[in-house]
Design a protein around this motif. Structure first.
Motif, PDB file in Angstrom:
ATOM      1  N   ARG A 198       0.836  -1.203   0.000  1.00  0.00           N
ATOM      2  CA  ARG A 198       0.000   0.000   0.000  1.00  0.00           C
ATOM      3  C   ARG A 198       0.869   1.250   0.000  1.00  0.00           C
ATOM      4  N   TYR A 254     -14.978   1.754   3.424  1.00  0.00           N
ATOM      5  CA  TYR A 254     -15.996   2.353   2.552  1.00  0.00           C
ATOM      6  C   TYR A 254     -16.594   3.596   3.201  1.00  0.00           C
ATOM      7  N   ILE A 304      -5.555  -2.662   6.740  1.00  0.00           N
ATOM      8  CA  ILE A 304      -4.570  -2.669   5.655  1.00  0.00           C
ATOM      9  C   ILE A 304      -4.005  -4.070   5.445  1.00  0.00           C
ATOM     10  N   GLN A 308      -7.205   4.527  -2.799  1.00  0.00           N
ATOM     11  CA  GLN A 308      -7.861   3.673  -3.788  1.00  0.00           C
ATOM     12  C   GLN A 308      -9.011   4.394  -4.482  1.00  0.00           C
ATOM     13  N   TRP A 353     -14.163  -5.864   1.038  1.00  0.00           N
ATOM     14  CA  TRP A 353     -13.106  -6.679   0.410  1.00  0.00           C
ATOM     15  C   TRP A 353     -13.575  -7.127  -0.963  1.00  0.00           C
ATOM     16  N   GLY A 385      -8.967   9.064   0.175  1.00  0.00           N
ATOM     17  CA  GLY A 385      -8.600   7.654   0.174  1.00  0.00           C
ATOM     18  C   GLY A 385      -7.842   7.337  -1.102  1.00  0.00           C
ATOM     19  N   GLU A 401     -10.750  -2.315   2.463  1.00  0.00           N
ATOM     20  CA  GLU A 401     -10.904  -0.903   2.090  1.00  0.00           C
ATOM     21  C   GLU A 401     -12.007  -0.302   2.944  1.00  0.00           C
TER      22      GLU A 401
END
Length: 372
Positions: free
Chosen positions: A9, A228, A221, A165, A239, A163, A226
Motif C-alpha cells: 500500500r 468504505y 490494511i 484507492q 473486500w 482515500g 478498504e
C-alpha cells in the motif's frame, strides 16, 4: 522476501509522487529545451539543456519524487495528522524546499560536470555553484521546485482525505459507468456508544473515535480491506474476493482489530475511562458500484447486501455474539482456525428470505496434559 500488505500500500502511494515530479519536470525541461535549442542563455550560472542533462534531470526528478513520497507516507503524514490542512501544507512545503536546496547544492556540480566535462575536483565547478546560488537561474529553479512540491502536496492531501484507492478509481474512471461486482462487507459497531458519548461529551468522544479508528488501520490494511464509510461510531469495510486475499481475511481482520484494541486497553481506559469493545456482521453478495452525486462526487455501493450486513450486525447483541457471519460468507471460507456455531435461520427485517447466521470464535488449541 514477501512484501507485506502495508508495504504494498505504501509503495502504491509513493510511486505517484515520482510520476508527478517526472511529468512536471519533463514539461518544464522540454519547454526550455525547445525555446533555447540547446543554447545556454546564461552560461555563467546556467546549465545547457543537452540530452545527457535531460536524462540526468529525469532521473533526479524521479529520485526527488520518491524521496518526497517516502517522507510523506512513512514519516511526515502521521506527525502532522493533528494539524490543519493549511498548516500541514505550509510546514511540509518549508521542510521539503529546505531539503531540496541542500540536494541542489550537492548535485549541481554533478550536472555542471556532465555539461562541461570539468572534474568535480576542479575549483571551477564549485565557483560556478556559488555564482548559481545568487543568480536568476537559482530563483527559476526554486520556482520550478515550488510548483512540483505544491502539486505533490495537493495530491497527498486529496489522497489522504479521499482515500488512495478511491482517488485512483476516480482518475482511472473505473466506476464512471456503474459496474456490478461481488463484495464482502463488514459492518463494525462500537459497544455502548451512546453511554460512552453521553459521559465523555461530544468533543472528547470525537477524540475517542479518532483514536479508535486509528487503532483499526493496520489490521484493515493487512487484510487488504478498504474503508468504505465511517458512520458515527460505525465503520464499513469492504473486500474484493477476486483479489489476492485469503477468503478468511475478513474474519482475521475482526480478531486482529480486537487484539490491537486489547493491546491499547490500558491507554484507552486511562485517557477516556472506558474499555472499548465492538460487534460486527459480515455478509457477501453483489453490489452496483458507480460515481454518483451532483454537487459532490462519491463512489457509492448499492445493493441488498449492504442492508443485510447492517441487519446482521444489529442482531449481534440479541444473539449474544461479537461476530456474526451469513451463510454466504460461511460457504466462501476454507477450513481455518475458527469455530462456527449456527444461530439458525433468522428472518431479517425487510427480507422475505431467511438467512442462516453463524457466530465465529477462535478455535481453541488443545492443551497438553502434564503427566509429570
Amino acid at each position: 522476501m514477501k512484501i507485506t500488505p502495508k508495504a504494498k500500500r505504501n509503495i502504491s502511494r509513493i510511486i505517484p509522487f515520482a510520476i508527478i515530479w517526472l511529468l512536471i519536470g519533463w514539461l518544464i525541461d522540454i519547454t526550455v529545451f525547445d525555446v533555447t535549442h540547446e543554447q545556454n542563455l546564461n552560461s555563467d550560472t546556467g546549465i545547457s539543456y543537452t540530452i545527457p542533462v535531460l536524462i540526468f534531470a529525469s532521473l533526479a526528478n524521479v529520485l526527488a519524487g520518491l524521496i518526497i513520497g517516502v517522507l510523506e507516507v512513512v514519516y511526515l503524514e502521521k506527525r502532522f495528522s493533528n494539524r490543519s490542512l493549511r498548516a500541514k501544507f505550509f510546514y511540509k512545503f518549508l521542510i521539503y524546499l529546505s531539503l531540496f536546496i541542500i540536494i541542489i547544492i550537492l548535485f549541481y556540480p554533478v550536472a555542471s560536470s556532465l555539461e562541461t566535462g570539468i572534474s568535480l575536483l576542479e575549483v571551477d565547478s564549485w565557483q560556478k555553484l556559488g555564482r548559481f546560488l545568487i543568480s536568476i537561474s537559482f530563483l527559476i529553479t526554486l520556482i520550478q521546485l515550488s510548483v512540483k512540491l505544491m502539486v505533490g502536496l495537493i495530491y497527498s492531501a486529496i489522497s489522504e482525505n479521499l482515500g488512495h484507492q478511491v482517488l485512483l478509481n476516480f482518475f482511472s474512471g473505473k466506476y464512471h459507468q456503474p459496474k456490478i461486482e461481488k463484495r464482502i462487507f463488514m459492518f463494525l459497531d462500537m459497544k455502548s456508544s451512546t453511554t460512552v458519548a453521553e459521559d465523555l461529551g461530544h468533543v472528547k468522544y470525537f477524540k475517542l473515535l479518532d483514536t479508535y479508528y486509528n487503532i483499526m488501520s493496520d489490521p484493515i490494511i493487512n487484510s487488504f480491506g478498504e474503508v468504505y464509510q465511517y458512520i458515527g461510531d460505525e465503520i464499513v469495510i469492504s473486500w474484493n474476493p477476486s483479489k489476492e486475499i485469503n477468503q478468511t481475511s475478513c474474519i482475521k481482520c475482526f480478531f486482529d482489530i480486537r487484539d490491537h484494541l486489547d493491546e491499547q486497553k490500558e491507554v484507552l481506559f486511562h485517557e477516556f475511562g472506558f474499555e472499548i469493545g465492538f460487534r460486527a456482521g459480515i455478509h457477501f453478495g453483489e453490489v452496483t458500484i458507480g460515481e454518483i452525486g451532483a454537487l459532490k462526487k462519491e463512489i457509492v455501493f448499492t445493493g441488498d447486501v449492504l442492508n443485510t450486513t447492517a441487519r446482521i450486525q444489529s442482531l449481534c447483541k440479541e444473539l449474544k455474539s461479537d461476530l456474526l457471519i451469513s451463510g454466504a460468507i460461511k460457504e466462501l471460507l476454507p477450513h481455518s482456525n475458527y469455530q462456527y456455531s449456527s444461530k439458525g435461520e433468522i428472518e431479517l427485517k425487510g427480507r422475505n428470505k431467511k438467512e442462516e447466521l453463524f457466530s465465529v470464535t477462535l478455535e481453541k488449541k488443545p492443551t497438553i496434559a502434564n503427566t509429570m
